[in-house]
Design an enzyme around this catalytic site. Sequence first.
Site, mmCIF file in Angstrom:
data_model
loop_
_atom_site.group_PDB
_atom_site.id
_atom_site.type_symbol
_atom_site.label_atom_id
_atom_site.label_comp_id
_atom_site.label_asym_id
_atom_site.label_seq_id
_atom_site.Cartn_x
_atom_site.Cartn_y
_atom_site.Cartn_z
ATOM 1 N N PHE A 106 -35.164 -2.937 6.157
ATOM 2 C CA PHE A 106 -34.079 -3.290 6.957
ATOM 3 C C PHE A 106 -33.071 -3.038 6.749
ATOM 4 O O PHE A 106 -32.098 -3.489 7.581
ATOM 5 C CB PHE A 106 -34.123 -4.567 4.834
ATOM 6 C CG PHE A 106 -33.229 -3.817 3.852
ATOM 7 C CD1 PHE A 106 -32.500 -3.536 3.902
ATOM 8 C CD2 PHE A 106 -34.077 -2.943 3.195
ATOM 9 C CE1 PHE A 106 -31.606 -2.930 2.415
ATOM 10 C CE2 PHE A 106 -33.743 -2.266 2.283
ATOM 11 C CZ PHE A 106 -33.062 -1.936 1.836
ATOM 12 N N LYS A 107 -32.708 -1.373 6.297
ATOM 13 C CA LYS A 107 -31.910 -0.353 6.548
ATOM 14 C C LYS A 107 -31.239 -0.707 8.089
ATOM 15 O O LYS A 107 -30.607 0.179 8.249
ATOM 16 C CB LYS A 107 -32.130 0.686 6.001
ATOM 17 C CG LYS A 107 -32.712 0.431 4.256
ATOM 18 C CD LYS A 107 -32.457 1.445 3.314
ATOM 19 C CE LYS A 107 -32.392 1.025 1.803
ATOM 20 N NZ LYS A 107 -32.793 1.922 1.210
ATOM 21 N N ASP A 108 -32.796 -0.358 9.141
ATOM 22 C CA ASP A 108 -32.658 -0.575 10.065
ATOM 23 C C ASP A 108 -30.551 -1.061 10.547
ATOM 24 O O ASP A 108 -30.128 -0.890 11.720
ATOM 25 C CB ASP A 108 -32.982 -1.103 11.111
ATOM 26 C CG ASP A 108 -33.978 -0.214 11.663
ATOM 27 O OD1 ASP A 108 -34.149 1.149 11.421
ATOM 28 O OD2 ASP A 108 -35.027 -0.217 11.502
ATOM 29 N N THR A 140 -34.066 4.799 3.730
ATOM 30 C CA THR A 140 -32.446 4.866 4.046
ATOM 31 C C THR A 140 -32.312 6.124 5.436
ATOM 32 O O THR A 140 -32.095 5.802 6.664
ATOM 33 C CB THR A 140 -31.853 4.779 3.040
ATOM 34 O OG1 THR A 140 -31.054 4.035 2.408
ATOM 35 C CG2 THR A 140 -29.763 5.500 3.733
#
Length: 431
Positions: A106-108, A140
């Site tokens: 999701f950190k993309d 991350t």
Amino acid sequence: MKYYSLNKIAPNVSFKNAVIKGLAPDKGLYFPKKIKPLIKGFYKNINYFSNEEIAFEVIKQFIGNEIPESDLKEIIAETINFDFPLVNIEENISTLELFHGPTMAFKDVGARFMARCLGYFNKQESTTKVTVLVATSGDTGGAVASGFLGVKGVDVVILYPSGKVSNVQEKQLTTLGQNITALEVDGTFDDCQAMVKKAFLDKDLISNKNLTSANSINVARWLPQMFYFFFAFKQLKSKNKEVVFSIPSGNFGNICAGMMAQQLGLPVKQFIASTNVNDIVPNFLETEIYTPKPSKQTISNAMDVGDPSNFVRVLEIYKNDISELKKHLSSYSFNDDETRTAMKHLKENCNYIADPHGAVGYLGLKKYLTENNAQGIFIETAHPVKFLDVVEPVINETIELPAQIKEVIDREKVSIEITTYNELKQFLLKM
């Protein structure tokens, strides 16, 4: 848009300066001075908007006129050029998959958005080279490495705890080269994060280096995570039911972004912070006393955080009124055995393969729904392939490697081992 420090001592700054500084001089996290709800017609007609149009409407007030509309739209288009599907799991339960980006986490989104904002600011003026310093408990690092790879005028230094990230995660942050350097720390994620925070407060260091952070303490990493919740709402077949989100939570950036989406008017009944045994927030909601403690290693390693940085922003959203916070936030913790059981259940009964973090999110949602009637969404934060050593023995199945992982899995790891803050400081000064 102006941003103020949550420690209330440092002067207010622009979006650009908040991004470049990362952390305020008084050690506080930056927070937007105003939050203006979106017009009700936006939610009524959300099905007619593309994801890019939704993201632009959501983020534009937080940037103001510091990035022209056309450039901001281009940044958004490059940031979210992949899918965010809402997948049905059980009656009244769906999962929002946030792992379809380049590093399958999701950190993309936050990493790509921040990299492009920083790249835009660097192009506009001949600023000093920026060094992005970031601590990672897993995903991350890979997202930041991918998002910032090749960005001119930016060097990236990633600190990660030795032996405490998965093999895939390690390959994603140690094999890219170019402007990306990985420092392998003999310690925990909390040790990595403490070093990063110390660096930002080291007057000798910051007088010689232009440092910023790509952790979710940075507003350009944190705020774009609001997009997910709007994308989920758009995909709901029924928008009349009360909706709750269960978010696997470690540093609390993602759930805090969801609460910001709620401040913009997104109709969310409740947020559930689902944690592993690093249960700082569940304990806080029970005792109303915030007690950080050393993190414990678990199979959901991205949530192995003993002092979540973004929780101070959560408190700020609700004006430090704990009774008001409790109206919007529930929090439960689960151990590794419970997590494995959930993964097994999801595979055998729902034909769904969850990663350990998503499984914790599922558990939190199920617990909440035992006493509440609502439409529930749990966040699946990373592809299960990133945790093969955990997932495959549980589901008794081999997971095929997606193209994004095949690209890095056989590359040679390159990292620099460090133990102390002084080693970090000397490395940065010599860059």
